[in-house]
Design an enzyme around this catalytic site. Sequence first.
Site, short mmCIF file in Angstrom:
data_model
loop_
_atom_site.label_atom_id
_atom_site.label_comp_id
_atom_site.label_asym_id
_atom_site.label_seq_id
_atom_site.Cartn_x
_atom_site.Cartn_y
_atom_site.Cartn_z
N ARG A 13 0.83 -1.21 0.00
CA ARG A 13 0.00 0.00 0.00
C ARG A 13 0.87 1.26 0.00
O ARG A 13 0.47 2.29 -0.53
CB ARG A 13 -0.96 0.00 1.18
CG ARG A 13 -0.29 -0.07 2.53
CD ARG A 13 -1.28 -0.05 3.67
NE ARG A 13 -0.63 -0.30 4.95
CZ ARG A 13 -1.08 0.14 6.11
NH1 ARG A 13 -2.19 0.84 6.17
NH2 ARG A 13 -0.46 -0.14 7.23
N SER A 40 -4.57 4.67 5.93
CA SER A 40 -4.50 3.27 5.50
C SER A 40 -4.16 3.14 4.02
O SER A 40 -3.50 2.19 3.61
CB SER A 40 -5.83 2.56 5.78
OG SER A 40 -6.07 2.47 7.17
N GLU A 61 -19.00 4.64 0.31
CA GLU A 61 -18.25 4.10 -0.82
C GLU A 61 -19.02 4.14 -2.14
O GLU A 61 -18.45 4.42 -3.20
CB GLU A 61 -17.81 2.66 -0.52
CG GLU A 61 -16.78 2.54 0.58
CD GLU A 61 -17.39 2.48 1.98
OE1 GLU A 61 -16.63 2.30 2.95
OE2 GLU A 61 -18.63 2.62 2.09
N PHE A 86 -14.54 -3.20 0.67
CA PHE A 86 -15.45 -2.09 0.44
C PHE A 86 -15.32 -1.55 -0.99
O PHE A 86 -16.25 -0.93 -1.51
CB PHE A 86 -15.18 -0.97 1.43
CG PHE A 86 -15.15 -1.41 2.86
CD1 PHE A 86 -15.98 -2.43 3.32
CD2 PHE A 86 -14.27 -0.84 3.77
CE1 PHE A 86 -15.95 -2.85 4.64
CE2 PHE A 86 -14.24 -1.26 5.09
CZ PHE A 86 -15.08 -2.26 5.53
N HIS A 112 -5.58 -3.79 1.65
CA HIS A 112 -6.04 -4.75 2.66
C HIS A 112 -6.80 -5.92 2.05
O HIS A 112 -7.83 -6.35 2.56
CB HIS A 112 -6.90 -4.05 3.72
CG HIS A 112 -6.16 -3.02 4.53
ND1 HIS A 112 -5.50 -1.97 3.96
CD2 HIS A 112 -6.00 -2.90 5.86
CE1 HIS A 112 -4.96 -1.21 4.91
NE2 HIS A 112 -5.23 -1.77 6.08
N ASP A 120 -8.25 -8.47 11.44
CA ASP A 120 -9.60 -7.93 11.25
C ASP A 120 -10.62 -9.01 10.92
O ASP A 120 -11.82 -8.80 11.05
CB ASP A 120 -9.61 -6.86 10.16
CG ASP A 120 -8.95 -5.56 10.63
OD1 ASP A 120 -8.40 -5.55 11.74
OD2 ASP A 120 -9.00 -4.58 9.88
N ARG A 170 -1.88 -4.84 3.06
CA ARG A 170 -1.43 -4.13 4.25
C ARG A 170 -0.08 -4.60 4.78
O ARG A 170 0.71 -3.77 5.23
CB ARG A 170 -2.48 -4.27 5.37
CG ARG A 170 -2.01 -3.66 6.68
CD ARG A 170 -3.13 -3.52 7.69
NE ARG A 170 -3.52 -4.78 8.30
CZ ARG A 170 -4.42 -4.87 9.27
NH1 ARG A 170 -5.03 -3.78 9.71
NH2 ARG A 170 -4.73 -6.04 9.81
#
Length: 317
Positions: A13, A40, A61, A86, A112, A120, A170
């Site tokens: 990222r 992020s 989004e 998302f 991610h 997560d 990530r």
Amino acid sequence: MKKYENTGSKDTRSGFGAGMTELGQKNENVVALCADLIGSLKFDDFKKNHPERFFQIGIAEANMIGIAAGLTIGGKIPFTGTFANFSTGRVYDQIRQSVAYSDKNVKICASHAGLTLGEDGATHQILEDIGLMKMLPGMTVINTCDYNQTKAATLALAEHHGPAYLRFGRPVVPNFMPADEPFVIGKAILLNEGKDVTIIATGHLVWEALIAAEELEKQGISAEVINIHTIKPLDEAAILKSVAKTGCVVTAEEHNILGGLGESVARTLSLNTPTPQEFVATNDTFGESGTPEQLMEKYGLNSTAIIEKSLKVIARK
């Protein structure tokens, strides 16, 4: 065997963030949209240096995709950024109708992705996004392997006209692709030449494929390793050229076995030259909470699994 060395592990990222920073300086038509995840997605520098071209949409989004599609009408090149789950699953209808069907020049950038999102858990670890996006007509799908390649892909997408999906992650992973390696959308990269088995890998599994090839070499097995950074359009010529020599294939990806790179390769082989193939991928399952290392081990997404599948597919020739 050509050696690719880890020049210093970095998160992919951050490669995206570096690419956006450079694009902000080079191309005034590039704009960035974020769904409340500036840190992020590593948008910090772009926002700081080009606040007039940065849009914080918030946790909305679907709205972000609609705005991005609208911005293209005025000649802007929008890069949207949020987590992969998302970026795709939550807004699939908007992407289908407003971006893909309308052939809008939107770059959907997704961090991610996959199991390596880690702690997560399953609700955030999307493993079906490549399949979702590659099924959309006209959508380019890119899944990068390290920091350097992610930066290069980001820069390349600004020059590419049409809807595109860029997938990265990530965790800190080995950075081994040369910084000056040309990034050509739709063109595979041959990392290692071999004659006994073809290993076709994408994303975080490319480094694992190189490790597997080194271990196989110790066993007297010559493995050809191909880095497929572009899932769609797929470099079918590179795949067919390799399997004509090796006669068998292992595909490796951090994605569901259904709908990913492996299925695209299988289709290519079945239509041209039916070839034994084994898959390294998650087997029609959701993930769970854990460290990236624990999850990749449990779900068989590592060099050990690639070696096992290589031995198995060689025996099927």
